[in-house]
Scaffold this active site. Structure first.
Site, PDB file in Angstrom:
ATOM      1  N   GLU A 268       0.828  -1.207   0.000  1.00 51.47           N
ATOM      2  CA  GLU A 268       0.000   0.000   0.000  1.00 51.47           C
ATOM      3  C   GLU A 268       0.855   1.247   0.000  1.00 51.47           C
ATOM      4  OE1 GLU A 268      -2.267   3.415   1.641  1.00 51.47           O
ATOM      5  OE2 GLU A 268      -0.457   2.454   2.429  1.00 51.47           O
TER       6      GLU A 268
ATOM      7  N   HIS B 279       4.365   7.766  10.225  1.00 50.78           N
ATOM      8  CA  HIS B 279       5.459   7.497   9.289  1.00 50.78           C
ATOM      9  C   HIS B 279       6.826   7.858   9.879  1.00 50.78           C
ATOM     10  CE1 HIS B 279       3.211   7.113   5.171  1.00 50.78           C
ATOM     11  NE2 HIS B 279       2.795   6.237   6.068  1.00 50.78           N
TER      12      HIS B 279
END
Length: 903
Positions: free
Chosen positions: A250, A353
């Protein structure tokens, strides 16, 4: 004293004279006359007069000398703080205690165990052994254990898919994606005798480089494993199948979901899907996209979810493109033509992230609530009659929103439009009663209303200009993001400036323009003006077809009802304690929901501004949002400015707070970033140690250099880092290679238009053990007068390919995507490539139409190889530079090569 019967001209003259002469006490005869006069409704008489300070005190029922400034400020401040407390309380209330651990129920303890095992593997980039072998092996192992424990009523099938494909997408300005041999782990749970229809649940187990990816998206895969376990052990048979897609690519811009929905044989069974994502770490999972259309899916969530948290506002904001992100929802919707629900954790996006996205930062209660909701909705859909005939229910959109996480209100958008226009009509009737009186009674009211509307709009505009001036100045002196680690700074700087400006403009209007009007008359009129403005937005948003117009409906309906309820008391007693109490109580719902939404806006947008690139001044964006919120929240409190005897102390206090905060920000007191282990807010930096090689038309090397290419992902650039790493300064600013696509740099994604400030620190050449190669296989003329160039490339799991046609040439078609080249911003073409563990050489072709031959050739192409895992990812120079970075930064580093060719 209230003046109800004397002529308007006399009344205006007298009040003006009294104000100029210090409001001398009226005579005894005047006081006796006034005691017999009733208060006048603003709809029947254009002006009423203030009671003189020298009046008869409590002799008259309507006696009132003006609202105390202190009382008004305290009441509003306490009111807003109390509402903020309620919002915070609702956000912290994740689940009902004691709801887990029972047979047939979702158990967060099992899910947490899965989560910790997955994240212990480390970063899981596509193509790495950690992603393709270790994580896949763990998932298959757990699925096998679940299958062994499953009830005989159910059948579990498992498939490991390795798709290859290509597609184009308009995300980040537009580019094309190509993938080869990536991994999907697909599980189908169905009744023992099979099923013809299925609902899909999707997560992704890959992560970005250098992050353990606990929230994005290991926790979702852990939740899905536990949901699979609970459903498979249930003694209740399912009517339809449930397909669990654990996708392994993804983060490579949605490649694995495309491979599944376009190529897997089970994809034809899918009638609806639930996508589990993350834009933050923990908290509540927000339903921020549904559809397209298919309102029955929203109803399914409303009916089944135990802990609802959903808003059509999030859907319309996300789909507007304001947020630079996308999810697998787009792939299933656009390439599978399937409706679905998109959920994501949104809290604490500061560490999204980054290396701080670890399992221990996700509360068990967050896992429990997500699991409860997903299990309930999947179970509902898998037993629903609608799933098999879902196409029959594809009609219109839905208005949906939760109320403090307690329940969800949902209704068709066409019903919402009817409600909205009915609310607007009620306002028309309310205001029409005042405007449609005999002309001699309403001429002054109409004039005052229009002037007041202009004053209100001017106050809002000047408040916006004020905060933008401050924001631009702060940005120019290099103190951007001072609020990033201290959000209250933005409120004290921009919020106070906006409020002070609004109060100042209205105070001037009250003192110099509305000098002859009573405070009650002005208070009522400015309430009407705010109502009119919100009604205007309601009509406009409804006309545009936006479901979010329900917010304006709330901000019109409840204030109007409140006004009608308190009107009589206000006319008789003025703005006394009872009026204030009932007025604030009537505004409870619109203000509570506004603060609820405002929290979500800042929770999502504030972290994004720390990674939105070097071209967007974050202070300007945040100041604009704060000014907008101030306008909304102040709209129904503007009348208090006219009801209060004075606003001097309020303006002085606000100005003082703003000034002090401004000086502290200018002096650099508030550092933007934090390495606090409990609440880190790091600065993101990309370091790419690269070697670049440029070839001419004859294939000769004309330029070759090496260095560490440095990109800061926020507006401050390297200004805060230079004192710690002196070699990174403005003398090594990178320069654009004008003749090369994307300025001749190895962009991992086409975000060049967001980040134009970068640095290039000279360093030795890189020498990866698995060097990439790129060659031209053939060059041929086609019958339709174009030149076909066929290339072959081989290298690491991630590569980027760039194309720039020369003057007189156009890129006609290629073997990628749907065959039609898609340009990125700036006019160049960008192709994102990735592969799994093993992949053959990548062969593809492009066709160039040459209208006019040029001596410098027809096209320039370049390829960048990104080493995001393994030993080739590191270099001694990268490691040494990373060590110099302060602990409040998050440097993400890798090795890459860049080769440019001209044909």
């Amino acid at each position: 004293m209230e003046w109800g019967s004397e002529p308007a001209a006399v009344r205006r003259h007298r009040v003006g004279a009294e104000r100029r002469e210090g409001l001398e006490a009226p005579s005894q005869s005047e006081r006796e006359a006034s005691a017999q006069e009733p208060l006048v409704d603003a709809a029947r008489g254009p002006r009423t007069r203030k009671r003189s300070p020298g009046g008869s005190g409590g002799a008259s029922r309507g006696a009132w000398t003006g609202l105390s400034e202190a009382r008004a400020v305290v009441a509003i401040a306490v009111y807003l703080l109390a509402l903020r407390f309620l919002v915070q309380l609702s956000l912290q209330h994740l689940v009902l205690r004691g709801t887990s651990g029972h047979p047939g129920e979702f158990d967060a303890r099992h899910a947490r165990d899965y989560l910790e095992h997955i994240t212990s593997i480390g970063p899981r980039t596509t193509g790495s052994p950690e992603n393709e072998i270790l994580t896949v092996h763990y998932l298959l192992e757990q699925i096998k254990l679940i299958e062994v424990q499953s009830n005989r009523l159910h059948k579990i099938s498992v498939d490991v898919q390795r798709p290859t494909g290509s597609f184009s997408i308009d995300f980040l300005g537009g580019f094309t994606s190509y993938y080869d041999n990536i991994t999907n782990v697909v599980v189908k749970l169905e009744p023992r005798d099979g099923a013809q229809h299925a609902v899909l649940a999707n997560c992704h187990f890959d992560s970005v480089a250098n992050s353990p990816g606990a929230s994005d998206d290991a926790v979702s895969c852990s939740v899905m494993l536990e949901v699979l376990r609970v459903l498979s052990t249930s003694s209740v048979s399912l009517r339809h199948a449930v397909v669990f897609l654990f996708n392994g690519a993804e983060e490579n811009v949605l490649q694995a979901s495309h491979g599944f929905i376009t190529q897997h044989p089970w994809a034809s069974l899918i009638r609806a899907f639930i996508n589990l994502e993350a834009a933050g770490v923990g908290g509540k999972e927000l339903v921020f996209q549904t559809g397209p259309e298919n309102p029955w899916l929203v109803q399914a969530y409303v009916t089944a979810a135990k802990h609802p948290f959903a808003s059509v506002v999030g859907q319309e904001v996300f789909q507007s493109g304001i947020i630079p992100s996308d999810t697998d929802f787009r792939i299933f919707r656009d390439f599978g033509n399937i409706p679905g629900i998109d959920l994501a954790f949104i809290e604490n996006g500061y560490i999204y992230h980054t290396k701080y996205d670890t399992a221990d930062r996700i509360l068990t209660d967050s896992i429990q609530r997500a699991g409860d909701n997903i299990l309930a909705v999947l179970k509902y859909l898998a037993t629903s009659d609608m799933l098999a005939t879902s196409s029959e229910y594809q009609h219109g959109n839905m208005v949906f929103f939760d109320v403090l996480g307690l329940f969800v209100i949902a209704y068709p958008s066409r019903v919402g439009s009817i409600i909205n226009y009915m609310v607007a009509m009620a306002v028309v009737l309310y205001l029409g009663k005042k405007f449609w009186q005999p002309k001699h009674n309403t001429v002054n009211y109409t004039k005052d209303f229009l002037c007041g509307l202009g004053i209100t709009l001017v106050s809002w505009f000047t408040s916006l200009v004020m905060v933008l001036i401050i924001a631009v100045f702060i940005s120019l002196i290099g103190q951007s993001l001072s609020w990033y680690n201290h959000f209250y700074v933005s409120v004290c700087l921009y919020g106070t400036a906006a409020v002070a400006k609004i109060i100042f403009i209205h105070t001037l209007a009250k003192r110099f323009y509305y000098v002859n009007a009573s405070d009650q008359y002005l208070g009522e009129m400015f309430f009407d003006i705010s109502l009119f403005v919100h009604c205007g937005f309601l009509v406009m948003l409804t006309y545009q077809g936006l479901c979010s117009a329900f917010i304006s409906a709330v901000w019109v309906a409840f204030p109007l009802l409140t006004k009608l309820f308190v009107h009589k008391d206000f006319q008789q007693h003025g703005a006394q304690g009872k009026f204030i109490a009932f007025y604030l109580l009537g505004m409870f719902i619109p203000y509570l929901y506004a603060l609820y939404l405002i929290w979500a806006v800042f929770e999502m947008f504030t972290p994004i501004l720390g990674r939105s690139g070097s071209e967007i001044p974050p202070d300007v964006v945040l100041a604009s949002i704060l000014a907008g919120c101030t306008m909304i929240l102040s709209s129904y409190f503007i009348n208090f400015i006219y009801l209060a005897r004075s606003t001097k102390k309020s303006m002085l206090t606000l100005t003082l707070v703003c000034t002090v905060t401004f000086l502290l920000v200018c002096s650099g007191t508030f550092f933007p970033y934090s390495s606090n282990p409990a609440n880190p807010k790091p600065k993101r930096v990309f370091l790419q140690h690269m070697t670049r090689t440029f070839h001419d038309l004859e294939g000769n090397i004309v330029k070759r250099d090496s260095g560490i290419w440095i990109n800061g992902f926020d507006y401050t650039g390297m200004s805060h880092i230079t004192p710690h790493v002196p070699e990174i300064n403005d003398t090594i600013r990178a320069h654009c290679e004008e003749n090369a696509p994307l300025c001749g740099f190895p962009w991992y994604l086409p975000v060049h238009f967001l980040i134009r400030k970068n640095w290039y620190l000279p360093a030795p050449e890189v020498s990866p053990r698995n060097p990439a190669y790129f060659r031209l296989i053939s060059k041929e003329q086609t019958p339709w007068d174009s030149v076909r160039l066929t290339f072959e490339a081989m290298g690491p799991s991630h590569m980027s390919f760039y194309v720039r046609p020369h003057k007189g040439s156009t890129l006609f078609q290629w073997s990628l995507g749907n065959g039609t080249p898609v340009t990125s911003k700036g006019g160049d073409y960008f192709v994102f490539y990735s592969h799994g563990l093993q992949a053959s050489a990548w062969q593809f072709w492009i066709e160039v139409q040459v209208v006019e031959e040029q001596p410098e050739g027809m096209v320039t192409v370049a390829i960048a190889a990104h080493y995001l895992s393994g030993e080739d990812k590191r270099s001694s120079q990268l490691d040494a530079l990373k060590e110099k970075f302060p602990d409040w930064t998050f440097p993400s580093a890798w090795v890459c090569t860049y080769s440019l060719f001209v044909f």
